[in-house]
Design a protein around this motif. Sequence first.
Motif, PDB file in Angstrom:
ATOM      1  N   TYR A 186      31.091  40.431  29.697  1.00 58.13           N
ATOM      2  CA  TYR A 186      31.246  41.702  30.411  1.00 58.13           C
ATOM      3  C   TYR A 186      30.624  41.631  31.804  1.00 58.13           C
ATOM      4  N   LEU A 187      29.457  41.071  31.911  1.00 52.94           N
ATOM      5  CA  LEU A 187      28.786  41.005  33.206  1.00 52.94           C
ATOM      6  C   LEU A 187      29.573  40.177  34.212  1.00 52.94           C
ATOM      7  N   PHE A 188      30.293  39.186  33.745  1.00 55.85           N
ATOM      8  CA  PHE A 188      31.061  38.329  34.647  1.00 55.85           C
ATOM      9  C   PHE A 188      32.323  39.018  35.163  1.00 55.85           C
ATOM     10  N   PHE A 189      33.006  39.776  34.320  1.00 58.47           N
ATOM     11  CA  PHE A 189      34.360  40.209  34.656  1.00 58.47           C
ATOM     12  C   PHE A 189      34.555  41.721  34.769  1.00 58.47           C
ATOM     13  N   ALA A 190      33.563  42.525  34.464  1.00 55.88           N
ATOM     14  CA  ALA A 190      33.750  43.981  34.473  1.00 55.88           C
ATOM     15  C   ALA A 190      33.890  44.515  35.893  1.00 55.88           C
ATOM     16  N   GLN A 191      34.703  45.554  36.036  1.00 53.45           N
ATOM     17  CA  GLN A 191      34.849  46.296  37.282  1.00 53.45           C
ATOM     18  C   GLN A 191      34.859  47.790  36.945  1.00 53.45           C
ATOM     19  N   LEU A 210      41.424  40.943  33.697  1.00 53.03           N
ATOM     20  CA  LEU A 210      40.115  40.507  33.225  1.00 53.03           C
ATOM     21  C   LEU A 210      39.133  41.668  33.055  1.00 53.03           C
ATOM     22  N   PRO A 211      39.141  42.672  33.939  1.00 58.86           N
ATOM     23  CA  PRO A 211      38.259  43.821  33.691  1.00 58.86           C
ATOM     24  C   PRO A 211      38.541  44.521  32.361  1.00 58.86           C
ATOM     25  N   LEU A 212      39.821  44.605  31.985  1.00 64.01           N
ATOM     26  CA  LEU A 212      40.154  45.200  30.692  1.00 64.01           C
ATOM     27  C   LEU A 212      39.691  44.308  29.550  1.00 64.01           C
ATOM     28  N   TRP A 213      39.876  42.992  29.690  1.00 63.12           N
ATOM     29  CA  TRP A 213      39.418  42.071  28.658  1.00 63.12           C
ATOM     30  C   TRP A 213      37.898  42.101  28.520  1.00 63.12           C
ATOM     31  N   ALA A 214      37.208  42.321  29.631  1.00 61.58           N
ATOM     32  CA  ALA A 214      35.754  42.429  29.565  1.00 61.58           C
ATOM     33  C   ALA A 214      35.337  43.603  28.677  1.00 61.58           C
ATOM     34  N   ARG A 243      27.461  50.760  35.202  1.00 60.66           N
ATOM     35  CA  ARG A 243      28.068  50.322  33.940  1.00 60.66           C
ATOM     36  C   ARG A 243      27.451  49.010  33.452  1.00 60.66           C
ATOM     37  N   LYS A 244      27.272  48.045  34.355  1.00 66.50           N
ATOM     38  CA  LYS A 244      26.737  46.746  33.951  1.00 66.50           C
ATOM     39  C   LYS A 244      25.254  46.842  33.589  1.00 66.50           C
ATOM     40  N   ALA A 245      24.505  47.611  34.350  1.00 66.54           N
ATOM     41  CA  ALA A 245      23.072  47.719  34.084  1.00 66.54           C
ATOM     42  C   ALA A 245      22.803  48.384  32.740  1.00 66.54           C
ATOM     43  N   PHE A 246      23.499  49.487  32.458  1.00 68.02           N
ATOM     44  CA  PHE A 246      23.290  50.182  31.190  1.00 68.02           C
ATOM     45  C   PHE A 246      23.714  49.303  30.007  1.00 68.02           C
ATOM     46  N   THR A 247      24.792  48.552  30.189  1.00 75.21           N
ATOM     47  CA  THR A 247      25.245  47.661  29.120  1.00 75.21           C
ATOM     48  C   THR A 247      24.250  46.536  28.894  1.00 75.21           C
ATOM     49  N   ALA A 248      23.754  45.946  29.970  1.00 75.22           N
ATOM     50  CA  ALA A 248      22.817  44.829  29.853  1.00 75.22           C
ATOM     51  C   ALA A 248      21.525  45.259  29.171  1.00 75.22           C
ATOM     52  N   ILE A 249      20.971  46.388  29.610  1.00 76.50           N
ATOM     53  CA  ILE A 249      19.737  46.880  28.998  1.00 76.50           C
ATOM     54  C   ILE A 249      19.969  47.225  27.528  1.00 76.50           C
ATOM     55  N   SER A 290      27.041  54.760  28.056  1.00 78.53           N
ATOM     56  CA  SER A 290      27.232  55.043  29.480  1.00 78.53           C
ATOM     57  C   SER A 290      27.570  53.782  30.262  1.00 78.53           C
ATOM     58  N   GLY A 291      27.805  52.704  29.538  1.00 80.71           N
ATOM     59  CA  GLY A 291      28.144  51.435  30.158  1.00 80.71           C
ATOM     60  C   GLY A 291      29.542  50.995  29.803  1.00 80.71           C
ATOM     61  N   ALA A 292      29.642  49.884  29.081  1.00 80.80           N
ATOM     62  CA  ALA A 292      30.939  49.290  28.780  1.00 80.80           C
ATOM     63  C   ALA A 292      31.829  50.196  27.936  1.00 80.80           C
ATOM     64  N   LEU A 293      31.240  51.002  27.069  1.00 80.35           N
ATOM     65  CA  LEU A 293      32.031  51.779  26.122  1.00 80.35           C
ATOM     66  C   LEU A 293      32.808  52.928  26.759  1.00 80.35           C
TER      67      LEU A 293
END
Length: 442
Positions: free
Chosen positions: A422-427, A237-241, A312-318, A356-359
């Motif tokens: 992404y916020l639900f499943f990222a690690q 799931l982290p990869l799918w996120a 990672r999650k904060a930068f992606t969310a913003i 600097s987040g999900a990418l």
Amino acid sequence: MNMSIAITAMVNNTEAPSSPNASMASPLVGFQEAWNETQRENEAPEFDWSPEIQGVILSSLNYGAFLAPIPTGYVAGIFGAKYVVGVGLLVSSVLTLFTPLAAGAGVALLVVVRVIQGIAQVMVLTGQYSFWVTWAPPQERSQLTTIAGSGSLLGTFIVLLVGGLLCQTLGWPYIFYIFGGIGCACCVLWFPLVYNDPGSHPFISSGEKRHIVHSLAQQDYSPAGWSLPIKAMVKSLPLWAIIVSYFCEYWLFYTIMAFTPTYISSVLQTSLLHSGLLSALPFVFGCICTILGGLLADFLLSRHILRLVTIRKAFTAIGVFFSSAVLIPLPWVRSSHSTTMAFLVLSAAFSSLCESGALVNFLDIAPRYAGFLKGLLQVFAHIAGAISPTVAGVFINQDSDFGWRNVFLLAASVDTVGLVFYLFFAQAEVQEWAKEQTLTHL
């Protein structure tokens, strides 16, 4: 990006049938008419391409690109990225030189050339990440990857900044001749100066080499040979996120990258010169914020202020939330050029934080499969790039006024959906399947 600015001069009319700020733009319209006369005097060909056909041409760069990332990333991970990236750069540059000839021969040949060019560019974009596995210490990875990634935004800024001027003075073909020639010149420097790892570099200092090797020795980053944990990847799931986030974020990115010059030229009724200058602004701010975002992410991590997964999650969310929020009202503020440009700049600036987040998150969860995973992620990015400009062209072709509203609303909605997933499943921890040595063979 050459095509995005050149197409505003290549087509014989990119203006919307009507515009609420037409009275405000009358001097610029007159300037555009003067430019059209200059275009005719230069005998530069103009093409009768509808917005739908323009969307196909702009997105064709990604039609075949989704086939190349996985083999490119895998080959770069096994044999090294130097020649993979170098060959891709050379092929793309040469095809850029032949783009005006292909356009004159017809839409079909132009699309074919751009499809091949897109595959070559994938070799560059995907292969480069194999360098960071052997060159980037983990504590500096966000900073180094974002600095390198900002180069694409800087290049976009330069192309747009100079492209409008070239169109207006020399003619649109010179955009391809000049930048294609620069790409070929870069290849001359690439092959003798670039090395796959610090150990093979003849000029690196012994202190720097020890620092890199020591920092990487603390992480399981070594290439995985010819085996891949296929089943474990499918169930991760982290990869799918990350995959979902890539598709959704690149949907918005390719829409903006492809149609920003057209939007500014047609909806805001600007000249080609002004269109290039204004189109460049969002990308230069995006470049700056990409670098600053990487520095901030590494600072927060090195000082133990935030955990890596939180960063990672904060930068992606913003990045996703605010970049989408300022795109939605664009059709309602187009009577004000300054407000429109401010929103486009803000969208690019916030969106750059995702670098600097999900990418970059795939380097955290499976560094030893970086080349392959970057290729896999680029597949979904290029699928988004193949679909989004085409859909945008269809929307604009159906209704020039409501079409732009639908384009921005759809892009923001897709990006937001990806953020929630992404916020639900990222690690950010190295996954168990990325630590195994004996895995499912291809």
